[in-house]
Design a protein around this motif. Sequence first.
Motif, PDB file in Angstrom:
ATOM      1  N   GLU A  34     -12.219   1.952   1.061  1.00  0.00           N
ATOM      2  CA  GLU A  34     -13.245   1.933   2.108  1.00  0.00           C
ATOM      3  C   GLU A  34     -14.600   1.537   1.525  1.00  0.00           C
ATOM      4  O   GLU A  34     -15.408   0.882   2.180  1.00  0.00           O
ATOM      5  N   GLY A  49     -11.119  -2.437   5.206  1.00  0.00           N
ATOM      6  CA  GLY A  49     -10.215  -3.238   6.017  1.00  0.00           C
ATOM      7  C   GLY A  49      -9.140  -3.971   5.239  1.00  0.00           C
ATOM      8  O   GLY A  49      -8.329  -4.688   5.837  1.00  0.00           O
ATOM      9  N   SER A  88      -4.748   3.629   9.306  1.00  0.00           N
ATOM     10  CA  SER A  88      -4.360   2.513  10.166  1.00  0.00           C
ATOM     11  C   SER A  88      -4.199   1.190   9.423  1.00  0.00           C
ATOM     12  O   SER A  88      -3.504   0.292   9.915  1.00  0.00           O
ATOM     13  N   GLU A  89      -4.853   1.014   8.286  1.00  0.00           N
ATOM     14  CA  GLU A  89      -4.748  -0.260   7.575  1.00  0.00           C
ATOM     15  C   GLU A  89      -3.460  -0.373   6.773  1.00  0.00           C
ATOM     16  O   GLU A  89      -3.176  -1.416   6.185  1.00  0.00           O
ATOM     17  N   SER A  90      -2.678   0.692   6.717  1.00  0.00           N
ATOM     18  CA  SER A  90      -1.479   0.702   5.883  1.00  0.00           C
ATOM     19  C   SER A  90      -0.233   0.362   6.690  1.00  0.00           C
ATOM     20  O   SER A  90      -0.179   0.571   7.904  1.00  0.00           O
ATOM     21  N   PRO A 102      -5.715  -4.906   3.625  1.00  0.00           N
ATOM     22  CA  PRO A 102      -4.370  -4.455   3.988  1.00  0.00           C
ATOM     23  C   PRO A 102      -3.727  -3.653   2.862  1.00  0.00           C
ATOM     24  O   PRO A 102      -3.850  -3.999   1.684  1.00  0.00           O
TER      25      PRO A 102
END
Length: 453
Positions: free
Chosen positions: A367, A372, A398-400, A374
């Motif tokens: 972060e 953002g 959520s990015e994972s 991936p």
Amino acid sequence: MSISCSCRFPEKGLKNFAEVLAHLNGLGLFHMEMGLERMRGALEKLGLTRFPCPSVQIVGTNGKGSTATFLHSLALAHGFRAGLYTSPHFLSPTERIRMMRRSLPESAWPNLANRALEAEPGLTYFELLTVMAALAFSDADPDLLVFEAGLGGRFDATSALPLDMTCFVPIGLDHMRVLGPDVASIAADKADAMHEGMFGAVSAPQEDDAWRALELRAGELELPLFETTGTRKGHRLPPDLAELVSLADTAPLGLYGPYQRVNAKAALAAWLLICRREGWKTDEKRIRKGLAEAFIPGRLHYVDARGGYPPFLLDGAHNVHGMKALRSALLPGGICEKGLAPSAVIFSCLEDKEPDELVPVLASTLEEIAPGVPVYIPAIADNPRAAQPETLARIAGSESRPLSSLREAVELARDSTRHGPVLVCGSLYLLAEFFTLFPHALYARGIVPGAQT
């Protein structure tokens, strides 16, 4: 736990390297039987009650392999013959036993394994390899031997060896189910690696609870214990040695990361104490050479772009302490003055490595340096201790994206539109899979663009 019948030593012995591998695989990589009786019995029967040269054991939580590698490299830079025993391996167990930077050839394995198993048929996986290393080194006319401990210290197979010194790297939380629930109990286990007959011990900086355990054990043995930074009263290195140890604060290192200076200083302190005891000559030029030439795969290991694949940055970072060290390397002022942002991340870990604490350290780091980016979370293949990708993804956010294989993760990361290397981290077993896909990368030493020396 007992070893199953299928793993017993064949009556006619092991005939080739493939049979040695089959025997090791039958024993089980993660199989443990606490106690040093088997090791001590085997060593005594084989006449390995004393090595022909000084021997050092590297003990701690993070940095054992790197510190062992620095010490081995220092010896080689001074023209000495040195053996190095490390774990785990990535592609072949031959990587664990090295003499003069060369792996023990496969042709030597059957004889060594047969000798060890004839002395003690019930040796576990790690015990067998440890005895084989001791045999191989003793036959190789060495000047110095360096052994990385496996797990803990009290019952680690390397602690049964006739060692002259223990070198402690930072001790933190890891293997709590075996070693204890807190740093104090873990350090007490590792402190028991020190034993009568040693001439001294040296330690990197430690938390107070860990230091107290080391100091207590050394006091019981009346063993000199030195600390590399000079902050522990009564445990400072002699002034002339302390001055030389400070070279590791600024000298170029063969391994990336700010924390490698801690490891390099521990190795250098051990080297200087051995030189003083043995009457060996050392100097700044050869010290710098040894520190600069040290290399071990999978520790902030940069692999250049090749064959249509992006560059990779590989790091084990398998526990919270290790992940925090990786964080310090990626942030500005770590490897690069402006920081090092990955183009994508491939992460997975073992279930017993406290993922609820480990994953947030990685997430907060990303972060900060690459919001953002991936994050691909593959399953670690053929490992009963592997955490489930879906579980890790829920923690990561959520990015994972959970995936079924490392190959799938690599192909997705390959298509990232961001600049920078693909970071692969979280487990040495994940890296072993990576090297299986890209065997050329094992000893490929790339240079991070913009890296600070």
